[in-house]
Design a protein around this motif. Structure first.
Motif, PDB file in Angstrom:
ATOM      1  N   TRP A 154      26.422  33.132  45.505  1.00 34.64           N
ATOM      2  CA  TRP A 154      27.592  34.602  44.891  1.00 34.64           C
ATOM      3  C   TRP A 154      26.298  34.660  42.902  1.00 34.64           C
ATOM      4  O   TRP A 154      26.567  36.011  42.253  1.00 34.64           O
ATOM      5  N   TYR A 205      32.560  45.705  39.497  1.00 34.35           N
ATOM      6  CA  TYR A 205      32.560  44.826  40.826  1.00 34.35           C
ATOM      7  C   TYR A 205      33.304  44.097  41.257  1.00 34.35           C
ATOM      8  O   TYR A 205      33.808  43.063  40.238  1.00 34.35           O
ATOM      9  N   THR A 206      33.456  43.697  42.065  1.00 34.06           N
ATOM     10  CA  THR A 206      34.640  42.676  42.717  1.00 34.06           C
ATOM     11  C   THR A 206      33.875  42.063  44.035  1.00 34.06           C
ATOM     12  O   THR A 206      33.682  42.582  44.866  1.00 34.06           O
ATOM     13  N   LEU A 207      33.477  40.573  43.458  1.00 28.54           N
ATOM     14  CA  LEU A 207      32.987  39.649  44.954  1.00 28.54           C
ATOM     15  C   LEU A 207      34.081  38.900  45.356  1.00 28.54           C
ATOM     16  O   LEU A 207      34.562  38.365  45.224  1.00 28.54           O
ATOM     17  N   GLU A 208      34.226  39.874  46.565  1.00 34.73           N
ATOM     18  CA  GLU A 208      35.590  39.573  47.299  1.00 34.73           C
ATOM     19  C   GLU A 208      35.367  38.048  47.568  1.00 34.73           C
ATOM     20  O   GLU A 208      33.529  37.029  48.183  1.00 34.73           O
ATOM     21  N   ASN A 209      36.832  37.185  47.779  1.00 32.55           N
ATOM     22  CA  ASN A 209      36.748  36.055  48.626  1.00 32.55           C
ATOM     23  C   ASN A 209      36.303  34.865  47.319  1.00 32.55           C
ATOM     24  O   ASN A 209      35.819  34.375  47.849  1.00 32.55           O
ATOM     25  N   SER A 210      35.699  35.597  46.175  1.00 31.41           N
ATOM     26  CA  SER A 210      35.175  34.107  45.547  1.00 31.41           C
ATOM     27  C   SER A 210      36.141  33.790  44.947  1.00 31.41           C
ATOM     28  O   SER A 210      36.981  34.214  44.065  1.00 31.41           O
ATOM     29  N   SER A 219      36.401  37.727  39.890  1.00 29.19           N
ATOM     30  CA  SER A 219      36.629  37.433  41.550  1.00 29.19           C
ATOM     31  C   SER A 219      38.312  37.649  42.118  1.00 29.19           C
ATOM     32  O   SER A 219      38.198  39.127  41.479  1.00 29.19           O
ATOM     33  N   SER A 220      38.461  37.340  42.822  1.00 27.21           N
ATOM     34  CA  SER A 220      39.559  38.341  43.540  1.00 27.21           C
ATOM     35  C   SER A 220      41.388  38.183  43.008  1.00 27.21           C
ATOM     36  O   SER A 220      42.210  38.137  42.774  1.00 27.21           O
ATOM     37  N   TYR A 221      40.629  37.337  41.661  1.00 32.51           N
ATOM     38  CA  TYR A 221      41.783  36.459  41.603  1.00 32.51           C
ATOM     39  C   TYR A 221      42.534  37.842  39.544  1.00 32.51           C
ATOM     40  O   TYR A 221      41.896  37.882  39.076  1.00 32.51           O
ATOM     41  N   ASP A 255      34.619  37.942  34.717  1.00 33.13           N
ATOM     42  CA  ASP A 255      35.640  36.897  34.726  1.00 33.13           C
ATOM     43  C   ASP A 255      36.611  36.895  34.490  1.00 33.13           C
ATOM     44  O   ASP A 255      37.035  35.556  34.214  1.00 33.13           O
TER      45      ASP A 255
END
Length: 321
Positions: free
Chosen positions: A302, A287-292, A261-263, A207
Motif C-alpha cells: 500500500w 481514495y479508499t484502499l480496499e481491504n487495507s 482504509s476500509s475502517y 486515514d
C-alpha cells in the motif's frame, strides 16, 4: 542525540537527553514501522515494511531545532530536499501518528524521502505528545514548524505559497486541524513572534478522523489515547469539539486529499467535511484502499499507491514542478 530506554507501564520509552534540555523528556516510541508490521502481518502475511533509505539526488538535514518550549525543551525536525535546485518547490510538513500519545518523526522518514525524490521539500517534525503536554501543545508545536519552513524557505528552496500538511492517523487529524484553522490565532504559542504565516495551502489526510464528536468517532470517547490528550470526554466535551477540524471549515480552508482504509472509525466526519468544502467550491478527493489495514502507509503493497495518490493530488493543487 543520546537516548535512554525506560520500561514504563509495559511500554518501551525512548528518552531524549541533551540538546539543551534539563532532565529527561519521555517519549513513547512503541508505535513504529516495525510494530505495525508485526501487528498487520498476522492477517496479511505477505506485507513488507518500508524502512528509510537513501535516494540519489536527495539531501537531508536531520535533528534541526525548530523551537524551544518549557524547561528548555528543544523540538527537532528533519528536512529532505532535492540536491539540484530548479526553482522554488512546494514544501510538505509530514506529521506522524500514534494516537497523540506515541510515535516518532522517524515513522514518516520513508514517505518523506520518497516524496523528496519526486521533487518536493519534505519536513518531518517531532511534537509534544500527551504524556509530556496535552492538547493544545502539539498543535501549537506544529504551527511553529510551518512558520519555521517559511523562515528557512530561501535555504531549502521552498515556495511559501505552496505548503501542504501531510499527516497519518492522529497526524492526519493534526494536519487537518492545521488546514482548517488557517488565519485563526487560536493555536498561536503565547509569547512568541509570529513574523511568518502558519497557513497551509493543502491537506493530505491519510486515514485520520476530522471530528471527535461525530457518531463514527465514538470509539475515541472511551479510548485511552484521545482521553489522555483531551481529558475525559463528558467532562471536557467543549475541548473535544474545539479540537475537531470539521468545526472550522470555511472559505479559507484549502483543498483536501483523503486516502483511507476500509475502517469507518478512521473516517469520522469526512463526508460532512467534504460537503462543507463543496459549498465553497473547494477541491477534494477521496481514495479508499480496499481491504487495507490502518497503518497501510507504512507497508507494501500500500505504500506505493499512497505515494501515487499524494503526488497526483499535489500536482493537481500546486501544479507541475
Amino acid at each position: 542525540m543520546k537516548t535512554k530506554s525506560l520500561l514504563l507501564g509495559g511500554a518501551l520509552l525512548a528518552v531524549a537527553v541533551g540538546h539543551g534540555q534539563s532532565g529527561y523528556t519521555p517519549r513513547d516510541t512503541s508505535y513504529s514501522i516495525h510494530s505495525t508490521y508485526l501487528k498487520v502481518k498476522k492477517d496479511h502475511p505477505a506485507v513488507r515494511p518500508v524502512y528509510a533509505r537513501s535516494y540519489e539526488g536527495v539531501r537531508e538535514d536531520t535533528n534541526l531545532v525548530y523551537a524551544s518550549v518549557e524547561a528548555r525543551r528543544d523540538l527537532h525536525l528533519d528536512v529532505w530536499y532535492p540536491k539540484v535546485r530548479a526553482g522554488l518547490r512546494p514544501g510538505i510538513l509530514m506529521i506522524h501518528g500514534g494516537g497523540w500519545t506515541t510515535g516518532s518523526k522517524e515513522n514518516l522518514h520513508p514517505m518523506a524521502q520518497r516524496l523528496a525524490a519526486e521533487g518536493y521539500v519534505t519536513v518531518t517534525p517531532e511534537y509534544r505528545l500527551s504524556a509530556e503536554a496535552p492538547y493544545p501543545a502539539g498543535v501549537r508545536d506544529l504551527k511553529r514548524a510551518v512558520r519555521w519552513m517559511r523562515a528557512h524557505a530561501e535555504e531549502y528552496g521552498i515556495d511559501t505559497s505552496r505548503i501542504a500538511a501531510y499527516g497519518a492517523s492522529a497526524g492526519a487529524h493534526l494536519a487537518s486541524l492545521l488546514g482548517t484553522t488557517n488565519e485563526l490565532s487560536r493555536y498561536d504559542t503565547p509569547g512568541t513572534s509570529n513574523a511568518y504565516s502558519d497557513d497551509v495551502q493543502a491537506v493530505l489526510n491519510i486515514d485520520g478522523i476530522v471530528s471527535f464528536v461525530h457518531p463514527d468517532a465514538e470509539p475515541e470517547w472511551s479510548g485511552k489515547s484521545a482521553n489522555a490528550w483531551l481529558g475525559d470526554y463528558v467532562l471536557n466535551y467543549p475541548r473535544w469539539r474545539e479540537a475537531s477540524p470539521l468545526e472550522y471549515v470555511d472559505e479559507a480552508t484549502p483543498p483536501f486529499l483523503f486516502v483511507n482504509s476500509s475502517y469507518p472509525r478512521f473516517h469520522a466526519g469526512r463526508e460532512e467535511l467534504i460537503k462543507k468544502l463543496n459549498q465553497y467550491n473547494t477541491f477534494s478527493k477521496v481514495y479508499t484502499l480496499e481491504n487495507s489495514p490502518h497503518g497501510f502507509w507504512l507497508l507494501q503493497p500500500w505504500f506505493e499507491p499512497t505515494v501515487d495518490h499524494a503526488v497526483n493530488f499535489l500536482r493537481e493543487v500546486f501544479g507541475p514542478l
